[in-house]
Design an enzyme around this catalytic site. Structure first.
Site, short mmCIF file in Angstrom:
data_model
loop_
_atom_site.label_atom_id
_atom_site.label_comp_id
_atom_site.label_asym_id
_atom_site.label_seq_id
_atom_site.Cartn_x
_atom_site.Cartn_y
_atom_site.Cartn_z
N MET A 81 106.61 33.02 34.18
CA MET A 81 106.02 32.15 35.21
C MET A 81 106.15 32.85 36.56
O MET A 81 106.10 32.19 37.60
CB MET A 81 106.71 30.79 35.22
CG MET A 81 106.48 30.04 33.90
SD MET A 81 106.64 28.27 34.05
CE MET A 81 108.32 28.12 34.54
N HIS A 137 113.66 39.62 33.70
CA HIS A 137 112.31 39.80 33.15
C HIS A 137 112.05 41.29 32.88
O HIS A 137 111.46 41.66 31.86
CB HIS A 137 111.24 39.33 34.14
CG HIS A 137 111.24 37.85 34.39
ND1 HIS A 137 111.64 37.31 35.58
CD2 HIS A 137 110.86 36.82 33.60
CE1 HIS A 137 111.51 36.00 35.52
NE2 HIS A 137 111.05 35.67 34.33
#
Ligand code: PAF
Length: 284
Positions: A30, A37
């Site tokens: 997102m 990430h």
């Protein structure tokens, strides 16, 4: 140079640049990317010939409008970070590409609803329905061979594993260990909303989880381990507990925490008004 593309361009890219022998690793996000990430991206790069990252803030998985409103958005920075990782293609779909106006359908989760109950499922009603809806739609577009998900969202990982099995997506789900700051604080996009002091306070969450784990590994029951962990959390100034629980790592049930230990200690807490979650696995 990294390129952010919509769904139609993605189809073109896939036709042009992948072959039968390609393996696509997919990292759905997102946005508001952080080292956690990038760790998923690095793992995907080691295991796949092509890596696709998506950035889509999925409104369906936010049960609190304020939470959605305050969710950090930083597309340019995200693209720069992905470019540094050697990622060429970032799928940034529009809301209507994911949720066409004439398609309000939701996936049937009934066969694995038990995994989505309790923990986050109880505290964020509708959250996992939104997660399976978006990830199934993204998988249909991206068509990867491997899906990379962080273990910080442990229940999400289990729910999505079940969804992938039920919907018969032909792919492997890879659960990647949580990246942590030196203090132990789990990396999260939400940490960007905390002050330095808040981040220091929030690191007590990991301390509480580690305490529960140590007590469990010492041979005590889940109940005692939980109580000791909670005591650490409750002594942490500025940290407000939402839940602190031990559950079975397969079923997510707090009632199935016998021997051998296949447990996960879960915590959700608020620091400076920011909701944080974390967990640690406990094995015998
Ligand atoms: O973990 C997340 O960031 C989201 O829940 C996901 C998997 C990208 C779906 O929106």
């Amino acid at each position: 140079m990294v390129k952010s593309i919509n769904t139609r361009d993605y189809h073109d890219w896939r036709l042009q640049f992948t072959s039968e022998n390609s393996s696509i690793g997919f990292v759905p996000t997102m946005g508001a990317l952080h080292q956690g990430h990038l760790y998923l991206v690095q793992q995907a790069k080691r295991q796949c010939s092509q890596v696709v990252v998506s950035i889509f803030v999925n409104p369906r998985q936010f049960n609190d409008a304020n939470d959605l409103e305050s969710y950090p958005v930083q597309l340019e920075e995200d693209l720069a970070l992905l470019s540094n990782e050697g990622i060429d293609i970032v799928l940034v779909p529009s809301i209507h590409e994911i949720y066409p106006v004439d398609d309000t359908s939701s996936l049937d989760m009934s066969s694995y609803a038990h995994i989505a109950q309790g923990l986050e499922g109880d505290h964020r009603p509708g959250h996992f329905q939104g997660v399976v809806d978006v990830v199934s739609r993204l998988l249909t577009i991206v068509k990867p061979q491997k899906l990379y998900l962080g273990k910080k969202d442990y229940q999400q990982l289990k729910v999505l594993e079940a969804m992938v099995r039920k919907e018969k997506f032909a792919l492997d789900v890879i659960g990647v260990p949580t990246e942590r700051a030196y203090s132990g604080l789990a990396l999260s996009s939400r940490n960007a909303l905390l002050s330095e002091d808040g981040r220091a306070r929030a690191s007590r969450i990991y301390e509480a989880l580690q305490c529960a784990k140590a007590v469990a590994l010492h041979g005590d029951s889940a109940e005692i381990a939980c109580a000791k962990g909670k005591a650490v959390l409750q002594s942490a100034e500025g940290v407000k507990e939402e839940y602190f629980l031990i559950a079975n790592r397969h079923t997510m049930s707090v009632n199935e925490v016998g021997s051998p230990k296949e447990w996960v200690v879960f915590c959700a807490a608020h620091v400076e008004g920011v909701r944080l979650i974390d967990n640690v696995e406990v094995f015998d």
